[in-house]
Structures are given as structure tokens and as C-alpha cells.
Design a protein around this motif. Structure first.
Motif, PDB file in Angstrom:
ATOM      1  N   VAL A  40       0.869  -1.174   0.000  1.00 57.05           N
ATOM      2  CA  VAL A  40       0.000   0.000   0.000  1.00 57.05           C
ATOM      3  C   VAL A  40       0.908   1.227   0.000  1.00 57.05           C
ATOM      4  O   VAL A  40       1.697   1.419   0.930  1.00 57.05           O
ATOM      5  N   THR A  41       0.814   2.028  -1.061  1.00 60.51           N
ATOM      6  CA  THR A  41       1.631   3.234  -1.173  1.00 60.51           C
ATOM      7  C   THR A  41       0.728   4.459  -1.188  1.00 60.51           C
ATOM      8  O   THR A  41      -0.225   4.522  -1.966  1.00 60.51           O
ATOM      9  N   LEU A  42       1.038   5.413  -0.321  1.00 56.00           N
ATOM     10  CA  LEU A  42       0.292   6.663  -0.237  1.00 56.00           C
ATOM     11  C   LEU A  42       1.218   7.785  -0.701  1.00 56.00           C
ATOM     12  O   LEU A  42       2.306   7.950  -0.157  1.00 56.00           O
ATOM     13  N   ARG A  43       0.795   8.528  -1.715  1.00 51.06           N
ATOM     14  CA  ARG A  43       1.575   9.678  -2.198  1.00 51.06           C
ATOM     15  C   ARG A  43       0.954  10.951  -1.632  1.00 51.06           C
ATOM     16  O   ARG A  43      -0.232  11.197  -1.827  1.00 51.06           O
ATOM     17  N   LEU A  44       1.786  11.742  -0.956  1.00 50.00           N
ATOM     18  CA  LEU A  44       1.312  12.966  -0.318  1.00 50.00           C
ATOM     19  C   LEU A  44       2.133  14.160  -0.771  1.00 50.00           C
ATOM     20  O   LEU A  44       3.324  14.026  -1.029  1.00 50.00           O
ATOM     21  N   ALA A  45       1.500  15.313  -0.820  1.00 46.17           N
ATOM     22  CA  ALA A  45       2.229  16.564  -0.912  1.00 46.17           C
ATOM     23  C   ALA A  45       2.806  16.808   0.480  1.00 46.17           C
ATOM     24  O   ALA A  45       2.451  16.140   1.445  1.00 46.17           O
ATOM     25  N   LYS A  46       3.685  17.760   0.621  1.00 48.24           N
ATOM     26  CA  LYS A  46       4.255  18.075   1.941  1.00 48.24           C
ATOM     27  C   LYS A  46       3.145  18.611   2.837  1.00 48.24           C
ATOM     28  O   LYS A  46       2.736  19.752   2.737  1.00 48.24           O
TER      29      LYS A  46
END
Length: 113
Positions: free
Chosen positions: A82-88
């Protein structure tokens, strides 16, 4: 209001989801229904799930049980990763990390872009 989009990359065995905005409990339930429909035709343990959260807002307290339920589904259904991509966004990162730990999701990571 929150929105979501789910795409299946069968060649690479990746379920790609994009979430944005602020989810209400109703938005969360709609996303859960779409998720369940999307996984019905695949062997989930062969797939990764990548969730683009770069446009997601911090969740309100009343939406947290739905978010926690989503993480529990990812664990129960058995995605390889499970990969979560976030902005800062330190607050969102902390919120999502806390939920992943609370459901004991072992195979997850956050990537900040």
C-alpha cells in the motif's frame, strides 16, 4: 466535498486510486463501494495499491472511522503493498501514519512528492 477515481493497471498489477478534497462520511461510503466493485474481478494479493493523496485535505474527526475502515480493508484484502503519495503536509502524514499503525497495516509506505 471529496472525490475519488480508481483505475486498474492489470499489466503491472496495480490498483491506482486518486482522492482529493475533504471527505464526508457519505463520500467515504461511496468510495468504499467503488473500491469493492473494483477488486471483485482481481486476485488482490497479486496487486499493489497506490493512492494519490496529493490533493487530499486533512480528514475531519467524523470521517476518521471511514478512513480507518479503508485501511482495514486494504489489510484484510491482502494487497502486496500500500503506497500513499502525499504533498508536503505534516498533519495529513501524521493522520494517515497513525491510522496505518492503529490497524497494524504492515506493508505500507508514504512517499512525499
Amino acid at each position: 466535498m471529496g472525490s475519488f477515481n480508481i483505475e486498474m493497471d492489470h499489466a503491472n498489477k496495480v490498483m491506482k486510486a486518486e482522492v482529493e478534497g475533504t471527505f464526508t462520511p457519505e463520500d467515504g461510503m461511496k468510495s468504499v463501494e467503488a473500491y469493492q466493485q473494483s477488486i471483485s474481478a482481481i486476485s488482490v494479493p497479486e496487486y499493489d495499491i497506490e493512492i494519490d493523496c496529493t490533493k487530499l485535505n486533512v480528514s475531519a474527526p467524523d470521517a476518521l472511522p471511514i478512513l480507518e475502515g479503508c485501511f482495514q480493508m486494504y489489510k484484510r484484502d491482502g494487497f502486496k503493498k500500500v503506497t500513499l503519495r502525499l504533498a508536503k503536509n505534516p498533519i495529513l502524514k501524521m493522520q494517515l501514519s497513525r491510522i496505518a499503525r492503529s490497524v497494524q497495516l504492515a506493508n505500507w509506505e508514504i512517499i512525499e512528492v
